[in-house]
Design an enzyme around this catalytic site. Structure first.
Site, PDB file in Angstrom:
ATOM      1  CD  GLU A   1      -2.938  -1.231   2.235  1.00 48.69           C
ATOM      2  OE1 GLU A   1      -3.963  -1.873   2.023  1.00 48.69           O
ATOM      3  OE2 GLU A   1      -2.703  -0.643   3.311  1.00 48.69           O
TER       4      GLU A   1
ATOM      5  CB  CYS B   1       1.033   6.590  11.114  1.00 52.15           C
ATOM      6  SG  CYS B   1       1.549   8.175  10.542  1.00 52.15           S
TER       7      CYS B   1
END
Ligand code: SAH
Ligand code: SF4
Length: 347
Positions: free
Chosen positions: A86, A333
């Site tokens: 990703e 994150c």
């Protein structure tokens, strides 16, 4: 399988294409993000056909896109060997765009608070696969992306050779020509990699995922960092600062009630002594199933985050709190993880 060309250094293209100005033209097309040979109209039709028959441009493909309300986009990218990674386009209110790139499929460090860490390690990415992420994101952004953070899946400094090649492509004047100042590598503290970066460059920005300077707690939260005691990491950072003259960011993901104790404040201040640092606090983004020694992790309250920031400031540290981006799409994150092909719903 046809050889792919995106991300190859100019010198490699020059071996494949003569005369060398052809190679340079092709290289410029690739850096600008041209997606097909057909679009390279400065080449003759027959040359384009020959290229099409022998080569492909990209080795990877965008499998899925998830758009967040804040303008961030998460891409799931399928690699030639079926693995998935990703990459994220982060957008902020000022229109500034940042590409968040992965360096490995999964990650061997195994941090308990991180989705990638929970996946285990599959393999290192090739430099071309790192470059391709940037170019895929640029296509989706529809305009140039000026900033890169190497903060996606994986521990970048355990794949430093390929990362370095990718960064040469992205920062060299005849390549994508990004400023080295606008590239940041985040590491969990692979000391040998920090030394290597100090010795050989490139002179990009560096961030350390400190999380806590309590060595024992750190080892429990980030198991594979035990190979690099904090004293060794600090020596490496000092060496890095001698040669690269840049301030290092210390990243602390706040795990509510776990690493925001007064002890963590004190030890962080000790660790920062003798280094030029700024502290970046990141309130933990939830990861489904994340457990710390059997207990679920929790996000810190706003009051906890502000209190922790204030305590660190009282120690004289420069502290910022990172705003959430890409959270709705699981692109924030620590929320990155590829899905095995069978689990993906193609659209
Ligand atoms: N492996 C490298 C770079 C990728 S992780 C590293 O650890 O530095 C990028 C950042 O995301 C790191 O600072 C990491 O501590 C942080 N992070 C990981 N999981 C998180 C989560 N669930 N919530 C918020 N930040 C997280
Ligand atoms: Fe790997 Fe970084 Fe996640 Fe830790 S935080 S598991 S080092 S990607």
């Amino acid at each position: 399988m046809k050889q792919s060309l995106v991300g190859l250094p100019l010198t490699e293209l020059e071996k494949l294409f003569t005369p060398s100005f052809r190679a340079r033209q092709l290289y410029q097309h690739i850096c600008r993000g041209t997606r097909s040979f057909a679009e390279m109209t400065d080449f003759s039709l027959s040359l384009r056909e020959t290229m099409e028959n022998r080569y492909t441009l990209y080795s990877s493909e965008i499998v899925q896109q998830f758009k967040d309300r804040d303008g961030s986009v998460k891409l799931q990218i399928g690699l030639s060997n079926e693995a998935r990674i990703e990459s994220i386009l982060l957008a902020d209110k000022t229109g500034r765009k940042t590409a968040c790139l992965s360096t490995q499929v999964g990650c061997p460090i195994g941090c308990v608070f991180c989705r990638t860490g929970m996946l285990g390690f599959n393999r290192n990415l090739a430099s071309t696969e790192i470059v391709e992420q940037y170019l895929h994101l640029q296509t989706v952004a529809g305009s140039r992306i000026d900033n890169v953070v190497v903060m996606g899946m994986g521990e970048p400094l355990l794949n430093i050779e390929e990362l370095r090649k990718a960064l040469v492509f992205l920062t060299s004047a005849e390549g994508v020509n990004l400023s080295k100042r606008s590239v940041t590598i985040s590491t969990s503290g692979a000391a040998a990699g920090i030394w290597d970066l100090a010795e050989k460059g490139p002179n990009v920005r560096l961030a350390l995922s400190l999380i806590t300077a309590d060595e024992k707690l750190r080892g429990r939260l980030m198991p594979a960092t035990r190979a690099n005691p904090l004293s060794t990491v600090k020596d490496a950072l000092r060496r890095y600062q001698q040669s690269q003259k840049r301030r290092v960011t210390l990243e602390i993901v706040i795990l509510g009630g776990v690493n925001n104790r007064q002890k963590d404040v004190d030890l962080t201040a000790d660790f920062a002594q003798g280094l030029k640092v700024a502290v970046n606090l990141i309130p933990w983004n939830p990861v489904f199933g994340a457990l710390f020694e059997g207990a679920p992790l929790r996000q810190p309250s706003r009051a906890e985050t502000n209190g922790f920031a204030e305590s660190l400031r009282r120690k004289g540290l420069n502290v910022t709190v990172r705003l959430k981006k890409g959270c709705d799409v699981g692109g924030a994150c620590g929320q990155l993880g590829y899905l095995p092909r069978t689990e993906v719903h193609e659209t």
